[in-house]
Enzyme design. Structure first.
Site, PDB file in Angstrom:
ATOM      1  N   ASN A  18      14.698  86.765   2.515  1.00 61.13           N
ATOM      2  CA  ASN A  18      14.402  87.540   3.601  1.00 61.13           C
ATOM      3  C   ASN A  18      13.081  88.286   3.241  1.00 61.13           C
ATOM      4  O   ASN A  18      12.813  89.370   2.846  1.00 61.13           O
ATOM      5  CB  ASN A  18      15.090  88.756   4.152  1.00 61.13           C
ATOM      6  CG  ASN A  18      14.577  89.477   5.240  1.00 61.13           C
ATOM      7  OD1 ASN A  18      13.773  89.071   6.228  1.00 61.13           O
ATOM      8  ND2 ASN A  18      15.099  90.832   5.288  1.00 61.13           N
ATOM      9  N   SER A  68      12.850  83.220  12.447  1.00 61.66           N
ATOM     10  CA  SER A  68      12.409  84.325  13.616  1.00 61.66           C
ATOM     11  C   SER A  68      12.586  83.271  14.985  1.00 61.66           C
ATOM     12  O   SER A  68      12.464  82.237  15.015  1.00 61.66           O
ATOM     13  CB  SER A  68      10.704  84.473  13.536  1.00 61.66           C
ATOM     14  OG  SER A  68      10.388  85.487  14.693  1.00 61.66           O
ATOM     15  N   TYR A  82       2.345  82.064  11.819  1.00 55.95           N
ATOM     16  CA  TYR A  82       3.691  82.666  11.608  1.00 55.95           C
ATOM     17  C   TYR A  82       4.626  81.881  12.298  1.00 55.95           C
ATOM     18  O   TYR A  82       5.741  81.456  11.770  1.00 55.95           O
ATOM     19  CB  TYR A  82       3.366  84.072  12.088  1.00 55.95           C
ATOM     20  CG  TYR A  82       4.795  84.685  12.069  1.00 55.95           C
ATOM     21  CD1 TYR A  82       5.301  85.351  10.780  1.00 55.95           C
ATOM     22  CD2 TYR A  82       5.641  85.045  13.141  1.00 55.95           C
ATOM     23  CE1 TYR A  82       6.349  86.059  10.779  1.00 55.95           C
ATOM     24  CE2 TYR A  82       6.871  85.467  13.106  1.00 55.95           C
ATOM     25  CZ  TYR A  82       7.447  85.990  11.964  1.00 55.95           C
ATOM     26  OH  TYR A  82       8.345  86.830  12.004  1.00 55.95           O
ATOM     27  N   SER A  85       5.283  78.671  10.652  1.00 52.81           N
ATOM     28  CA  SER A  85       6.010  78.943   9.408  1.00 52.81           C
ATOM     29  C   SER A  85       7.345  79.160   9.605  1.00 52.81           C
ATOM     30  O   SER A  85       8.189  78.665   8.903  1.00 52.81           O
ATOM     31  CB  SER A  85       5.432  80.137   8.400  1.00 52.81           C
ATOM     32  OG  SER A  85       5.495  81.319   9.040  1.00 52.81           O
ATOM     33  N   LYS A  86       7.873  79.790  10.898  1.00 50.62           N
ATOM     34  CA  LYS A  86       9.027  80.010  10.932  1.00 50.62           C
ATOM     35  C   LYS A  86       9.803  78.815  11.483  1.00 50.62           C
ATOM     36  O   LYS A  86      10.944  78.651  11.111  1.00 50.62           O
ATOM     37  CB  LYS A  86       9.327  81.335  11.995  1.00 50.62           C
ATOM     38  CG  LYS A  86       8.999  82.399  11.427  1.00 50.62           C
ATOM     39  CD  LYS A  86       9.721  82.861  10.032  1.00 50.62           C
ATOM     40  CE  LYS A  86       9.239  84.186   9.526  1.00 50.62           C
ATOM     41  NZ  LYS A  86       9.932  84.826   8.419  1.00 50.62           N
TER      42      LYS A  86
END
Length: 171
Positions: A18, A68, A82, A85-86
């Protein structure tokens, strides 16, 4: 680090990955360095931790990667690195589930969560985002933690290679 863990505990039963950053910028202002920093923190670090600690895990062990909703459904051009990447974490999770079996590897994909990561966002933006959530609110960190705990527990002993979306429902 792995040697210290082995000496102290012998094996690793649960691994929770995490860590994450987001750099909100307009697409035109985004740089390769922004992408690199985001992927180094969000994806490469997770890959390395999984790779290093895998040798301490047994068939009864579980890995939970934190992804996410932005890697599945909630794309925004101001956070394209972002979101990407998720999405990469989701692909990594599914591939590691195949590679590491019988170790279980799953991910939780939270939507909006009431955390410090969102504290500096404009209030009108947050209100707009909450309007797109069927439950009309952000999750509390404890609500996400309960799903992580489930995936790490024996209650999820036949759940593997799954991305659990925890976003309150989206319109």
């Amino acid at each position: 680090m792995c040697d210290i863990m082995r000496e102290k505990f012998g094996q690793l039963d649960i691994l929770i990955n995490n860590a994450g950053i987001v750099i909100d910028k307009d697409f035109a202002d985004r740089t390769v360095d922004d992408w690199r920093k985001t992927f180094e923190t969000n994806v490469f670090a997770m890959f390395n931790v999984n790779k290093v600690f895998r040798e301490l895990m047994t068939g009864n062990s579980a890995i939970v990667n934190v992804s996410s909703a932005s890697g599945l459904t909630a794309f925004d051009t101001t956070s394209v690195d972002y979101d990407s990447s998720k999405a990469a974490i989701n692909a990594l999770t599914i591939n590691l589930a195949k590679e590491f079996a019988p170790i279980r590897v799953n991910a939780v994909a939270p939507g909006w969560v009431d955390t410090d990561m969102n504290k500096d966002l404009p209030e009108d933006y947050l209100i707009e985002q909450k309007e797109n959530i069927l439950l009309k609110r952000c999750a509390q960190p404890e609500e996400i933690a309960k799903v992580v705990a489930f995936l790490a527990s024996d209650d999820a002993s036949f759940v593997n290679g799954t991305i659990v979306l925890v976003d309150g429902g989206r319109r």
